[in-house]
Structure formats: structure tokens, C-alpha cells
Design a protein around this motif. Structure first.
Motif, mmCIF file in Angstrom:
data_model
loop_
_atom_site.group_PDB
_atom_site.id
_atom_site.type_symbol
_atom_site.label_atom_id
_atom_site.label_comp_id
_atom_site.label_asym_id
_atom_site.label_seq_id
_atom_site.Cartn_x
_atom_site.Cartn_y
_atom_site.Cartn_z
ATOM 1 N N ILE A 565 7.158 -26.712 48.711
ATOM 2 C CA ILE A 565 7.477 -27.970 47.831
ATOM 3 C C ILE A 565 6.464 -29.106 48.658
ATOM 4 O O ILE A 565 6.501 -29.192 49.884
ATOM 5 C CB ILE A 565 8.790 -28.640 47.890
ATOM 6 C CG1 ILE A 565 9.612 -27.713 47.047
ATOM 7 C CG2 ILE A 565 8.879 -29.968 47.456
ATOM 8 C CD1 ILE A 565 11.304 -27.973 47.055
ATOM 9 N N SER A 566 5.545 -29.682 47.814
ATOM 10 C CA SER A 566 4.730 -30.887 48.335
ATOM 11 C C SER A 566 4.832 -31.885 47.540
ATOM 12 O O SER A 566 4.992 -32.146 46.504
ATOM 13 C CB SER A 566 3.243 -30.251 48.143
ATOM 14 O OG SER A 566 3.325 -29.053 49.161
ATOM 15 N N SER A 567 4.901 -33.200 48.224
ATOM 16 C CA SER A 567 5.030 -34.710 47.780
ATOM 17 C C SER A 567 3.788 -35.295 48.080
ATOM 18 O O SER A 567 3.280 -35.220 48.920
ATOM 19 C CB SER A 567 5.991 -35.120 48.056
ATOM 20 O OG SER A 567 7.459 -34.420 47.527
ATOM 21 N N LEU A 568 3.542 -36.106 47.080
ATOM 22 C CA LEU A 568 2.402 -37.235 47.204
ATOM 23 C C LEU A 568 2.828 -38.743 46.864
ATOM 24 O O LEU A 568 3.559 -38.849 45.834
ATOM 25 C CB LEU A 568 1.329 -36.597 46.303
ATOM 26 C CG LEU A 568 0.010 -37.589 46.130
ATOM 27 C CD1 LEU A 568 -1.313 -36.685 46.135
ATOM 28 C CD2 LEU A 568 -0.077 -38.240 44.774
ATOM 29 N N VAL A 569 2.295 -39.508 47.374
ATOM 30 C CA VAL A 569 2.603 -41.129 47.112
ATOM 31 C C VAL A 569 1.117 -41.450 46.298
ATOM 32 O O VAL A 569 0.016 -41.398 47.387
ATOM 33 C CB VAL A 569 2.927 -41.770 48.190
ATOM 34 C CG1 VAL A 569 3.211 -43.166 47.695
ATOM 35 C CG2 VAL A 569 4.350 -41.244 48.501
ATOM 36 N N ILE A 574 -2.728 -53.246 44.416
ATOM 37 C CA ILE A 574 -3.950 -53.837 45.332
ATOM 38 C C ILE A 574 -3.594 -54.238 46.785
ATOM 39 O O ILE A 574 -4.410 -54.833 47.398
ATOM 40 C CB ILE A 574 -4.325 -55.248 44.602
ATOM 41 C CG1 ILE A 574 -3.280 -56.215 44.503
ATOM 42 C CG2 ILE A 574 -4.881 -54.793 43.171
ATOM 43 C CD1 ILE A 574 -3.945 -57.630 43.925
ATOM 44 N N GLN A 575 -2.407 -53.848 47.362
ATOM 45 C CA GLN A 575 -1.827 -53.948 48.586
ATOM 46 C C GLN A 575 -1.463 -52.817 49.245
ATOM 47 O O GLN A 575 -0.786 -52.045 48.475
ATOM 48 C CB GLN A 575 -0.772 -55.087 48.876
ATOM 49 C CG GLN A 575 -1.426 -56.524 48.242
ATOM 50 C CD GLN A 575 -0.100 -57.482 48.332
ATOM 51 O OE1 GLN A 575 1.089 -57.321 48.367
ATOM 52 N NE2 GLN A 575 -0.522 -58.708 48.808
ATOM 53 N N LYS A 576 -1.331 -52.658 50.470
ATOM 54 C CA LYS A 576 -0.709 -51.334 51.082
ATOM 55 C C LYS A 576 0.533 -51.372 51.080
ATOM 56 O O LYS A 576 1.160 -52.400 51.046
ATOM 57 C CB LYS A 576 -1.272 -51.368 52.494
ATOM 58 C CG LYS A 576 -0.613 -52.265 53.479
ATOM 59 C CD LYS A 576 -1.075 -52.043 54.859
ATOM 60 C CE LYS A 576 -0.527 -53.540 55.671
ATOM 61 N NZ LYS A 576 -1.122 -52.981 57.025
ATOM 62 N N VAL A 577 1.221 -50.165 50.912
ATOM 63 C CA VAL A 577 2.818 -50.183 50.795
ATOM 64 C C VAL A 577 3.092 -49.384 52.205
ATOM 65 O O VAL A 577 2.318 -47.986 52.430
ATOM 66 C CB VAL A 577 3.403 -49.622 49.665
ATOM 67 C CG1 VAL A 577 3.104 -50.631 48.511
ATOM 68 C CG2 VAL A 577 2.651 -48.354 49.230
ATOM 69 N N THR A 578 4.334 -49.346 52.795
ATOM 70 C CA THR A 578 4.949 -48.556 53.605
ATOM 71 C C THR A 578 5.990 -47.789 53.106
ATOM 72 O O THR A 578 6.914 -48.438 52.361
ATOM 73 C CB THR A 578 5.284 -49.319 54.933
ATOM 74 O OG1 THR A 578 4.228 -49.951 55.452
ATOM 75 C CG2 THR A 578 6.020 -48.286 55.943
ATOM 76 N N PRO A 603 -2.699 -47.017 51.929
ATOM 77 C CA PRO A 603 -3.415 -48.290 51.564
ATOM 78 C C PRO A 603 -3.523 -48.437 50.059
ATOM 79 O O PRO A 603 -3.108 -47.503 49.354
ATOM 80 C CB PRO A 603 -4.843 -47.730 52.080
ATOM 81 C CG PRO A 603 -4.466 -46.710 52.972
ATOM 82 C CD PRO A 603 -3.303 -45.899 52.698
ATOM 83 N N ALA A 604 -4.163 -49.520 49.582
ATOM 84 C CA ALA A 604 -4.077 -49.750 48.171
ATOM 85 C C ALA A 604 -5.074 -48.635 47.502
ATOM 86 O O ALA A 604 -6.194 -48.177 48.181
ATOM 87 C CB ALA A 604 -4.702 -51.404 48.173
ATOM 88 N N LYS A 605 -4.587 -48.398 46.084
ATOM 89 C CA LYS A 605 -5.638 -47.645 45.353
ATOM 90 C C LYS A 605 -5.977 -46.241 45.988
ATOM 91 O O LYS A 605 -7.084 -45.855 46.152
ATOM 92 C CB LYS A 605 -7.011 -48.308 45.091
ATOM 93 C CG LYS A 605 -6.833 -49.878 44.566
ATOM 94 C CD LYS A 605 -6.312 -49.651 43.033
ATOM 95 C CE LYS A 605 -6.409 -50.992 42.476
ATOM 96 N NZ LYS A 605 -5.848 -51.013 40.927
ATOM 97 N N THR A 606 -4.918 -45.865 46.856
ATOM 98 C CA THR A 606 -5.102 -44.501 47.171
ATOM 99 C C THR A 606 -3.939 -43.827 47.196
ATOM 100 O O THR A 606 -2.820 -43.867 46.886
ATOM 101 C CB THR A 606 -5.089 -44.765 49.066
ATOM 102 O OG1 THR A 606 -6.151 -45.743 49.272
ATOM 103 C CG2 THR A 606 -5.023 -43.631 49.795
#
Length: 634
Positions: A565-569, A574-578, A603-606
Motif C-alpha cells: 500500500i502506498s500513499s501520496l499527498v 499556494i501555501q505549504k501544508v503539514t 510544499p505548495a503545488k507539490t
């Protein structure tokens, strides 16, 4: 004061809880790193240690830029807590009169002229605390009692602050499910038809104590989650969760039906390689390969750990490289990395082999070997370092020779770098070895000298020549094994000559109608190309993405294969999130993060792959239960 090595050892959970309480009394969050020797000294003192300059320098070397919470916990395991009786014994040795007091002058002379010298100001500070009658005499029994009591009081207060607010505790230890967990049910995203899986999309019950013992021990030790009390109280935590129960694997069944009946008659090319653990945390490197197909053809790909001749079952632990998961990602070979499109990847399994079968058009492709990092992980330091295995010795005639253990390790290394498996090392293969171990390449002139000096065949180095080369290296150093150890460590060996930080593999390509060709890529193409392919595979196979509550632009994609199982965020904002990730309710699972609770900054847009998960015991049912939430920005 606390120590897991005391006469009544704390259980792991209590030990790490107390570690965290001390840590966040100094730092805002357990995600915050220690960035100086002074900070390290302060947090160790609060944990009941009294580190000397020598001790601090052991963990904070000139090359150290930061230490994390996990490092701090490991240091506490290795360093004894300050013992009040030991301090009293030392002071009594300076108390010539035996009256329980030491004069200012005597203590100053002792502490400024021997050992790790203190300044006069530091000694005066001690007397200002412990010389209640201002008689320039230190009541050292009272001073030792105060020292021990202060450390205990600091730790107790830190733990009380941590437990005072239930929400703060949930944020720091990962108990992110509000309400009665028994009544909570979550729908999973519908998997793509291309992803065969047997799942139930319900959140499992919180595990019992016996179930928790089935979890990966490494997952329960560390949970680097931030403490943000005021902001956590001010608003509801935005949660997203995945609950999947996977059936026990039938290791042979899933891949066997894919193997073509007349595979032995197909054109075949095989190549070897190796996954290496790098210094950077969680980083695994490997060669990538260019694969050329002259015409459209049916293709059968497979990859598996490479069994080495000198590592018999009685010498290989259950955690050896032979249990490491492997895969191949296939991308089109564009002119640039951005033009490389994902074509396929190995999902099915036949015993240790991971396989893919299908038809590919004529053209060039990149074959990108992959391992999740769930089973190939850096081992933790032990309190008692292993005595290095001898590498060289002197014969009865006084000449230097390589020990049998070293020859066996070098023979295995020879097999790993013999990429085409022909029993000889070419200049190209040798240069890949040199780049790995020394960072340099051997030019044609130097290779010509090698061929004159050491045993070769068909202008390639034999196994015997490879041994002669390393014997000469030891002889030139008059038996000093330092350079030999650099080579061994770069190839994944520890000081017991066990292969623990690398996984050799064998990759095979069968084509029905034409001869395929394979060649290693230059090392600089590496991880970015694989990461892009991995991200594309997760997004394409995950089905519908889940948005984190209150954050429609933060999406979670989860790939559910039969064996991984693999997960991606994906952060489209336009702002980084934790993002806080909690796997504590998973059962029989191990994570590539090596911990059950952690946080990642996106990071934003990542897009970022935040974890891979495998079963610990593949022959038992395994439950993946992951709760994701965003942490308030600072």
C-alpha cells in the motif's frame, strides 16, 4: 528520572512518552531538530543526564548539523542517568575532614585544575545555590539531593503539561479519532480495475494489547508529531482516514498464471543491481537501466533479491535482504526526465519474484528498480559496538593475506558488481563499483595497469584478480584495514561483515519476438525519475482521491496492491501544508517511515509520497488504518 536500562526498566511506551515530555519542554514540537551542542546538553540534563564535553562531542561531531527526536531517544538509551550515590561518592573523596562540607577554595582547585575544567564563575554559581549559610562551604549531600530532585521535578512537570489537555495529548501521540471508535466506519476510494485487491473498506476496531504486539516494533517507538496547544484548541482537526483489511498473501498464486507457457523459448537478457541505503534518512539508491526493444513484442519482466553464494541460511538473519520487496517501474525514454511517461510496473508476485507480462511497442524504455524501504532500513546503534571482524592477517612467512571472511565478502561483492553475470568485471562494471566506493573512475591507462598486475581474462578482471587488487591495497597500507572498511561500508556491510544496508537484485527481461538490450544509466538520472514514476502509478491506480476536511486543495491518493500500500499527498494550494499521519490502529503492518505517527511538510503545488506499507507476516491478514490531518500553520 527515567531510563529503560534501570533496575526496573520502563516499558517502551512509557519511556517514549517521557522522552517526548522532556523534549517538548525545550522545543515547541517533537518535529523540531536539535541544532547545537548547547541545546543537546540542555535537553539531556532535563532528562536526568549529566553529559560531559566528551560525551557531547561523541554525539555532536564536527559533521553534525542537527539531531532529531529519534536520535535523542537513542542517546538516552546509551547514556546512564545521573546517579545521586555516585555523585556523593565523588564529593566524599574531596571531603578530607569527613564533616559533609567542602570549602569553596578546595572545590575550586579540584574543578579548575583537573578533568573537564570549570570556570570560577560556574563554581560560584554552585555555591550561590547550595551555600545557604554563606560560609563558603558546600553541603554536598544537600547539593546532590537538590540536583536529583530538580531533574525529577522538571520531568514530572513536563509530563503533567503534556497530559493536562486531552487534545494536546492526541496531537502528540496520534490518538486522532474522536468519539467511540467502534462506531466509526469510513468508505475507501474505489480501486482501479487495474489493481487487483481483496479489501474491506471499514475502519478496524482499536487493537487489543495482543494485537498491538503484532505491530512493527519500530512503528511503536517513534512518533515525531508536533505540539501546538493554542492553535489545536481553537478549531476542529481536519481528518481524513483510510481503513483497509488485506487478506493473507498466497505468495505463489498471484504471479504464476502470468508466466507464458513457452517462456524458455523467448529471447532473454538478465542484469544485476543493488539497492543501497544512503546517509540521508530514508534514502535508497540504485542503478537505473535503458531497455531497447527493436520491434513490438510480448514482454515478461521480473525482479527479485539476488541470492549470494557465501551467505548460507545459517549465516543470514530473518531480516536479511532476501526478504526485501522489489519492483520495476517502466517509463518511456524521452529526451528529458519530464518527457518520460509511466508505461507499467510489476504488481504480481511469484514467490520472491515481482513480475509483469504484457505487450510493448518498439522503442527505448527506462527500467527503474524500486524497493519501498519497509524492510531495507538502517539498523539502530547498539549500546555495545560490535568488535570489527579481522580483515587481514600475517602468514607464517610474515606476508599479509586476506582473511577468509573478507574473501567471502569480496566474492559476494564481485557477484553484485558483475552486472551481466558472466563471471568477469569489465571496465564499465568496475567504474560503477569505483564510483560507489570512492567517487572516482578508473581511466583506460589505469585499467591497462590493472590488467598487467592482476589476473584477467578477455581484458576483464577475474574473481582472483579482484582479490589480488584488494590484497595489494592492504599491503600498500602495511595491513591497515581503513580503506578496506570504507569499501565494505559503501557496499552495505557492517563490522561483522554482514550485508545489512544493501539489497542485491536480479532483473530479467524476456521478449517473444526479438532480442532485447539493457544497459545501465548514468547515476545522475536516479531518484527523480523513479519518484515521478512512483507518483504517477499511485495517482493512476488509486481511484478517487480523498480531500482532507477543510482543505479541498489537499488530496490523498492511496494505491492498494496485493502486496503493498502506498500513499501520496498532493498539495494543490499556494501555501505549504503539514500533514499529520497516524497508523496506530494498523495491524500486522510495517511502514517505510519506521514509525506509526509522523508528520510531513508538503510544499505548495507539490506531490509527495508520504509512506509505503507492507505486512509484517505475509501469511496473516493485515489491516491498514491511516488517519491523516492537517496541522495548523505556525
Amino acid at each position: 528520572m527515567f531510563s529503560p536500562a534501570s533496575s526496573q526498566p520502563l516499558d517502551e511506551e512509557t519511556f517514549y512518552l517521557k522522552c517526548r515530555a522532556v523534549y517538548i519542554s525545550v522545543f515547541r514540537s517533537s518535529l523540531t531538530s536539535i541544532t547545537s551542542k548547547q541545546q543537546l546538553c540542555r535537553v539531556l540534563q532535563l532528562a536526568g543526564r549529566n553529559p560531559s564535553l566528551k560525551t557531547l562531542s561523541k554525539y555532536w561531531t564536527p559533521a553534525t548539523s542537527n539531531l532529531n527526536f529519534d536520535d535523542f531517544c537513542e542517546i538516552l538509551k546509551l547514556e546512564k542517568q545521573t546517579d545521586e550515590n555516585e555523585l556523593l561518592r565523588i564529593f566524599k573523596g574531596m571531603d578530607a575532614n569527613g564533616d559533609g562540607f567542602i570549602s569553596h577554595g578546595k572545590l575550586e582547585k579540584a574543578l579548575t585544575t583537573s578533568g573537564e575544567k570549570m570556570t570560577a564563575e560556574e563554581i560560584s554559581a554552585i555555591f550561590s545555590i547550595a551555600d545557604a549559610n554563606k560560609e563558603s562551604k558546600l553541603d554536598y549531600a544537600e547539593f546532590c539531593r537538590m540536583l536529583a530532585t530538580t531533574a525529577e521535578q522538571c520531568q514530572s512537570e513536563a509530563l503533567e503539561r503534556l497530559e493536562a489537555d486531552a487534545k494536546m495529548r492526541r496531537q502528540n501521540f496520534g490518538s486522532q479519532i474522536d468519539g467511540n471508535p467502534k462506531s466509526a466506519t469510513y468508505s475507501s476510494a474505489s480501486p482501479s480495475a487495474a489493481v487487483p485487491t481483496a479489501t474491506t473498506a471499514t475502519l478496524p476496531q482499536p487493537p487489543s494489547e495482543s494485537q498491538r504486539q503484532d505491530s512493527d516494533p519500530a512503528l511503536k517507538k517513534d512518533s515525531r508529531t508536533p505540539s501546538r496547544v493554542s492553535s489545536a484548541r481553537s478549531r476542529r482537526s481536519p481528518l481524513s482516514s483510510t481503513g483497509v483489511t488485506m487478506t493473507a498473501s498466497s505468495v505463489k498464486a498471484s504471479g504464476k498464471t502470468l508466466e507464458p507457457a513457452a517462456l524458455q523459448n523467448w529471447q532473454h537478457v538478465g542484469v544485476r543491481g543493488c539497492f543501497f541505503l544512503e546517509e540521508e534518512e530514508g534514502s535508497i539508491s540504485s542503478l537505473q537501466y535503458r531497455f531497447h526493444l527493436p520491434q513490438r513484442s510480448s514482454v515478461y519482466l521480473s525482479i527479485q533479491p539476488l541470492s549470494l553464494g557465501h551467505h548460507t541460511p545459517d549465516k543470514v538473519s530473518s531480516g536479511s535482504w532476501m526478504t526485501v520487496d522489489t519492483a520495476i517501474f517502466v517509463t518511456s525514454a524521452g529526451q528529458s526526465k519530464e518527457e518520460c511517461n509511466l508505461v507499467c510496473f510489476t504488481e504480481a508476485r511469484d514467490e520472491e519474484r515481482y513480475v509483469w507480462s504484457g505487450e510493448l511497442a518498439a522503442g527505448s524504455y527506462f527500467l527503474l528498480p524500486f524497493t519501498s524501504g519497509c524492510r531495507l532500513r538502517r539498523r539502530r546503534r547498539t549500546a555495545t559496538p560490535t568488535k570489527p571482524e579481522p580483515l587481514v592477517y600475517r602468514t607464517d612467512s610474515g606476508e599479509l593475506d586476506l582473511t577468509r571472511a573478507l574473501r567471502e565478502a569480496l566474492s559476494d561483492i564481485f557477484d553484485v558488481i558483475d552486472l551481466d553475470g558472466n563471471g568477469l568485471i569489465s571496465l564499465e562494471e568496475y567504474n560503477l563499483f569505483e564510483l560507489r566506493t570512492s567517487g572516482e573512475k578508473c581511466d583506460e591507462e589505469a585499467w591497462a595497469i590493472c590488467k598487467e598486475t592482476f589476473d584477467t581474462r578477455r581484458n576483464q578482471l577475474t574473481r582472483q584478480g579482484f582479490m589480488e587488487l584488494h590484497l595489494m591495497e592492504a599491503t600498500e597500507k602495511d595491513g591497515d584495514p581503513s580503506d578496506l572498511w570504507l569499501t565494505l561500508e559503501a557496499m552495505g556491510y557492517n563490522q561483522a561483515l554482514e550485508l545489512v544496508e544493501a539489497c542485491p537484485f536480479q532483473m530479467d527481461v524476456h521478449c517473444e519476438g526479438c532480442p532485447p538490450s539493457l544497459q545501465p544509466l548514468s547515476l545522475d538520472w536516479g531518484s527523480r525519475l523513479l519518484n515521478q514514476a512512483l507518483q504517477k502509478s499511485i495517482v493512476a491506480s488509486a481511484g478517487e482521491a480523498r480531500a482532507l476536511r477543510g482543505h479541498d486543495n489537499v488530496l490523498v491518493y492511496t494505491y492498494r496492491g496485493d502486496h503493498r500500500i502506498s500513499s501520496l499527498v498532493a498539495n494543490k494550494g499556494i501555501q505549504k501544508v503539514t500533514v499529520h499521519v497516524n497508523n496506530e490502529h494498523s495491524k500486522n503492518c510495517c511502514s517505510s517511515r519506521g514509525m506509526s505517527v509522523f508528520a510531513v511538510e508538503v510544499p505548495a503545488k507539490t506531490k509527495m509520497v508520504h509512506q509505503h506499507v507492507l505486512p509484517i507476516n505475509e501469511r496473516q491478514e493485515w489491516t491498514y488504518c491511516c488517519v491523516e490531518s492537517t496541522l495548523p500553520s505556525q
